[in-house]
Design a protein around this motif. Structure first.
Motif, PDB file in Angstrom:
ATOM      1  N   LEU A 630      28.290  19.380 -13.341  1.00  0.00           N
ATOM      2  CA  LEU A 630      27.124  19.068 -12.510  1.00  0.00           C
ATOM      3  C   LEU A 630      25.870  18.947 -13.363  1.00  0.00           C
ATOM      4  O   LEU A 630      25.026  18.073 -13.139  1.00  0.00           O
ATOM      5  CB  LEU A 630      26.945  20.144 -11.436  1.00  0.00           C
ATOM      6  N   ASP A 631      25.728  19.814 -14.359  1.00  0.00           N
ATOM      7  CA  ASP A 631      24.577  19.732 -15.260  1.00  0.00           C
ATOM      8  C   ASP A 631      24.600  18.433 -16.060  1.00  0.00           C
ATOM      9  O   ASP A 631      23.542  17.860 -16.367  1.00  0.00           O
ATOM     10  CB  ASP A 631      24.560  20.929 -16.215  1.00  0.00           C
ATOM     11  N   GLU A 637      26.849  15.534  -6.781  1.00  0.00           N
ATOM     12  CA  GLU A 637      26.714  16.873  -6.220  1.00  0.00           C
ATOM     13  C   GLU A 637      28.052  17.595  -6.212  1.00  0.00           C
ATOM     14  O   GLU A 637      29.101  16.979  -6.416  1.00  0.00           O
ATOM     15  CB  GLU A 637      26.172  16.790  -4.779  1.00  0.00           C
ATOM     16  N   ALA A 638      28.001  18.886  -5.917  1.00  0.00           N
ATOM     17  CA  ALA A 638      29.227  19.686  -5.831  1.00  0.00           C
ATOM     18  C   ALA A 638      30.169  19.132  -4.771  1.00  0.00           C
ATOM     19  O   ALA A 638      31.398  19.235  -4.902  1.00  0.00           O
ATOM     20  CB  ALA A 638      28.886  21.143  -5.519  1.00  0.00           C
ATOM     21  N   GLN A 639      29.620  18.535  -3.716  1.00  0.00           N
ATOM     22  CA  GLN A 639      30.456  17.963  -2.657  1.00  0.00           C
ATOM     23  C   GLN A 639      31.419  16.916  -3.210  1.00  0.00           C
ATOM     24  O   GLN A 639      32.540  16.775  -2.717  1.00  0.00           O
ATOM     25  CB  GLN A 639      29.581  17.334  -1.564  1.00  0.00           C
ATOM     26  N   GLY A 656      38.132  24.497   0.951  1.00  0.00           N
ATOM     27  CA  GLY A 656      36.989  23.592   0.926  1.00  0.00           C
ATOM     28  C   GLY A 656      37.003  22.708  -0.304  1.00  0.00           C
ATOM     29  O   GLY A 656      35.970  22.181  -0.713  1.00  0.00           O
ATOM     30  N   GLY A 657      38.178  22.529  -0.893  1.00  0.00           N
ATOM     31  CA  GLY A 657      38.282  21.845  -2.186  1.00  0.00           C
ATOM     32  C   GLY A 657      38.355  22.916  -3.252  1.00  0.00           C
ATOM     33  O   GLY A 657      39.430  23.406  -3.594  1.00  0.00           O
ATOM     34  N   VAL A 658      37.192  23.349  -3.744  1.00  0.00           N
ATOM     35  CA  VAL A 658      37.192  24.438  -4.714  1.00  0.00           C
ATOM     36  C   VAL A 658      35.879  25.216  -4.704  1.00  0.00           C
ATOM     37  O   VAL A 658      35.882  26.441  -4.744  1.00  0.00           O
ATOM     38  CB  VAL A 658      37.523  23.922  -6.143  1.00  0.00           C
ATOM     39  N   THR A 659      34.727  24.545  -4.620  1.00  0.00           N
ATOM     40  CA  THR A 659      33.467  25.294  -4.777  1.00  0.00           C
ATOM     41  C   THR A 659      33.199  26.299  -3.654  1.00  0.00           C
ATOM     42  O   THR A 659      32.658  27.385  -3.936  1.00  0.00           O
ATOM     43  CB  THR A 659      32.252  24.356  -4.940  1.00  0.00           C
ATOM     44  N   ARG A 674      24.605  31.396 -10.099  1.00  0.00           N
ATOM     45  CA  ARG A 674      24.190  30.926  -8.777  1.00  0.00           C
ATOM     46  C   ARG A 674      25.361  30.280  -8.054  1.00  0.00           C
ATOM     47  O   ARG A 674      26.368  29.929  -8.658  1.00  0.00           O
ATOM     48  CB  ARG A 674      23.034  29.945  -8.878  1.00  0.00           C
ATOM     49  N   ARG A 675      25.189  30.120  -6.737  1.00  0.00           N
ATOM     50  CA  ARG A 675      26.199  29.475  -5.906  1.00  0.00           C
ATOM     51  C   ARG A 675      26.188  27.966  -6.147  1.00  0.00           C
ATOM     52  O   ARG A 675      25.188  27.400  -6.593  1.00  0.00           O
ATOM     53  CB  ARG A 675      25.925  29.738  -4.417  1.00  0.00           C
ATOM     54  N   PHE A 676      27.301  27.327  -5.790  1.00  0.00           N
ATOM     55  CA  PHE A 676      27.340  25.864  -5.838  1.00  0.00           C
ATOM     56  C   PHE A 676      26.759  25.247  -4.573  1.00  0.00           C
ATOM     57  O   PHE A 676      26.166  24.180  -4.612  1.00  0.00           O
ATOM     58  CB  PHE A 676      28.788  25.378  -6.020  1.00  0.00           C
ATOM     59  N   LEU A 677      26.933  25.921  -3.439  1.00  0.00           N
ATOM     60  CA  LEU A 677      26.489  25.407  -2.150  1.00  0.00           C
ATOM     61  C   LEU A 677      25.565  26.413  -1.481  1.00  0.00           C
ATOM     62  O   LEU A 677      25.711  27.623  -1.690  1.00  0.00           O
ATOM     63  CB  LEU A 677      27.696  25.140  -1.234  1.00  0.00           C
TER      64      LEU A 677
END
Length: 686
Positions: A630-631, A637-639, A656-659, A674-677
């Protein structure tokens, strides 16, 4: 009562005169006021509308009551968008009981009730039909299922009680549990009729007229509906076997599947009131589970985000494709040839180094067409057309008038660059050059070309006809017209496309390689193969790591691992044990058991890990790699990461996939800070 944001499906009642009956029939049509792209669903207001329509219908003393849907759609069930908005368990119980009360009026009616299933019927829509005394089904109905378990729910409006007592416990278990867990498999109309879900299968062209005629025959006593007696003796045995199978596959990871088994067990005694009350309680429990929130998030990704790819250029820039060229005639190339011909309906020509390979590739396509005809999946007219569209040659000059050329040759950068250097002299400057590479750089591949802007990554997943993901990779010089054409072709192929930056191994292969690399590092350290292989069982993944490795192919996995090791040596190791397995040619697992002969090939250390350590290391590695991707801007996005893992690797909705799973286990914050979502996006709110 209308839930927030509920699109109300209204139950529109009209009186219909049917020849041969002494009084009119009452026809209730479900319609939310939109076309088929926005299917009918039931929220509180929709159920209230149906309740009122049934009351009005009964007051008119009709010959019979029938429920049908708007064009192409019967009803696809509850309005799941409203589920996260339920304030507490009492509200969840209320919506369950409301559905049961309204639907039961059709079941308990002294006036004959019919469901005219004219189109897609899923979840609560199919349960509504099951409450009717009789069911007709259109051969054009696109989707028939009880998919709730795939989301983290159970059929909550009578499905677990009615279906097994209609079609028997083995078939009901398949529809309610097995199919949802197999990438949400749908029933075709013919299958549903053969199972006994419908009483009669009718042609779509005049479906409503024939349904009314058939219903009149039933009411007059001229049509007799017979249904086989359900065998109750095998009930316990089937459910025991189903539970053991779930334990082996999911290891308790999908609570909804086990709840569904419990409800199916309740259905044996035929106490409908007790069974539906149990459904209400199960629904109320599951509505406030993390698995449901992840499932709803995953459903939204597949149904919405996949149809509007993030970062895709204006579709108006796309060029028309009237002919496709495929470089290569191996298995992957042959699968692509069949897919392009079927979906695009344009000439497709394959090329390879010699005529024998070309003939083998074209022969594969012809064989697959013949199988489709034999199994009734394709008519002879369509088959004849496809035979004519697919051809093969050893002369690349046949690509001169192709608008879209895709290569599926050996995964070697030098070989692929040579292919494009030869083709650039043949094809037009506007022709799109697509590569099916799984890990190599698109930018490097195009670097020496006169027109590098028309090279794009077009990464399919195997088997091509089954997995819906298409990673579309933009090189540093890929232009918008090329990219728009790639997305347009992906849509025509009925694939879900995700825009990916030109980074090593892109998304799915990069994550799976990191994941498998961590597991194999544990093996190299001395962890027994069977311990490493079962360590991820609590996640309920579609297959264990070693089975996945065998599916991918140890040689391919070793090659992709080498590519990633060259790019990121600090995170991607090279396992000599994996190379030994690849060189041996032996299967790693046999019947889901580790092959002892393969185990003997390994040279391992003396620092074995526990299953819990292997699992946590794998999850930590995934969290770290996703944050880095992501960086780096590999996806928007994580989605998009989750969408890729669901559609390209078959990772389940309950994760939910993985995140979402990494977030809810605390792994994201512990590893990346930090969280992804955001909290509540795929989880319970704070």
């Amino acid at each position: 009562m209308k839930a927030p944001n509920e699109v109300v499906t209204k139950a529109l009642l009209r009186s219909v005169t049917v020849p041969g009956l002494d009084r009119p029939a009452a026809l209730i049509t479900l319609d939310n006021g939109f076309d088929h792209t926005k299917p009918n669903t039931f929220g509180p207001a929709g159920l209230t509308s149906l309740d009122e329509a049934i009351t009005a219908a009964l007051a008119a003393d009709p010959a019979f009551i029938a429920v049908t849907g708007k064009p192409y759609i019967f009803c696809v069930g509850a309005d799941i968008v409203g589920l996260p908005q339920l304030a507490d368990r009492a509200q969840a119980l209320e919506i369950g009981r409301l559905g049961h009360r309204v639907f039961a009026r059709l079941k308990d009616s002294t006036v004959p009730t019919f469901a005219f299933v004219n189109g897609a019927a899923m979840g609560g829509g199919l349960e509504l039909a099951l409450h009717c005394h009789y069911r007709t089904l259109s051969g054009g109905a696109a989707a028939l299922a009880l998919p709730e378990v795939s989301l983290g729910l159970v059929p909550g409006w009578g499905g677990t009680q009615l279906l097994p007592n209609l079609i028997g416990i083995p078939a009901a278990t398949q529809v309610i549990i097995q199919n949802p867990l197999m990438q949400n498999k749908m029933l075709k109309p013919k299958q549903a009729a053969e199972l006994g879900i419908a009483d009669v299968l009718l042609e779509p062209a005049d479906f409503l007229e024939r349904s009314l005629e058939w219903a009149a025959g039933v009411v007059r006593g001229q049509v007799t509906v017979t249904r086989p007696e359900v065998d109750k003796d095998m009930w316990a045995g089937v459910l025991y076997f189903a539970r053991e199978t779930l334990n082996q596959r999911l290891h308790g990871a999908v609570p909804a599947a086990y709840k569904a088994l419990d409800l199916l067990e309740t259905a044996k005694d035929g106490d409908f009131a007790a069974g539906t009350a149990a459904e209400d309680e199960a629904l109320a429990d599951l509505v406030f589970s993390e698995e449901l929130r992840s499932g709803l998030y995953a459903f939204d990704l597949v149904q919405r985000r996949a149809k509007r790819p993030a970062g895709a250029p204006d579709k108006g820039l796309a060029r028309t494709v009237t002919k496709v060229g495929i470089v290569g005639a191996g298995l992957m190339a042959s699968q692509l040839a069949l897919l392009f011909a079927r979906r695009l309906q344009v000439p497709v020509v394959m090329s390879d180094l010699d005529q024998a390979r070309v003939d083998k590739g074209v022969g594969y396509v012809h064989t697959q067409i013949e199988k489709a005809v034999t199994k009734g999946r394709m008519d002879k007219g369509t088959a004849a057309k496809l035979y004519g569209l697919v051809s093969g040659t050893v002369d690349k000059g046949a690509f001169a008038d192709a608008d879209f050329v895709i290569e599926a040759v050996f995964e070697d950068l030098g070989v692929k660059k040579q292919v494009w250097a030869e083709l650039e002299k043949i094809v037009s400057p506007e022709a799109v050059l697509a590569t099916n590479t799984s890990s190599l750089s698109i930018t490097e591949m195009a670097a020496d070309l006169e027109h590098p802007e028309r090279v794009v990554g077009f990464h399919f997943f195997n088997p091509v006809a089954v997995l819906p993901l298409l990673e579309i990779v933009r090189g540093e010089r890929t232009d918008d017209a090329t990219l728009a054409t790639a997305f347009a072709v992906g849509k025509q192929l009925k694939k879900s496309s995700v825009l990916v930056k030109d980074a090593p191994a892109f998304v799915v292969n990069r994550l799976l390689t990191r994941f498998l690399g961590t597991v194999f590092a544990a093996v190299d350290a001395g962890t027994p193969l069977d311990v490493a292989n079962s360590a991820l069982d609590p996640l309920g993944l579609p297959m264990r790591p070693l089975a996945l490795l065998q599916l991918v192919g140890p040689a391919v996995a070793y090659h992709v691992g080498g590519t990633l090791h060259a790019a990121f040596p600090d995170r991607f190791g090279v396992s000599e044990n994996l190379k030994r397995i690849a060189d041996s040619g032996q299967p790693i697992v046999v019947d889901d058991q580790v092959n002892d002969e393969v185990a003997k090939l390994l040279v391992v250390g003396d620092a074995p890990l526990t299953a819990e350590q292997v699992r946590q290391n794998a999850l930590d590695a995934l969290a770290q790699e996703i944050r880095l991707m992501l960086d780096e801007g590999v996806v928007a996005e994580a989605q998009d990461i989750d969408l890729c893992m669901i559609l390209g690797a078959g990772w389940p909705f309950h994760l939910g996939g993985v995140t979402p799973y990494l977030d809810r286990t605390g792994t994201s914050e512990r590893v990346t800070g930090r969280r992804f979502l955001p909290l509540g996006a795929a989880s319970l709110p704070a």
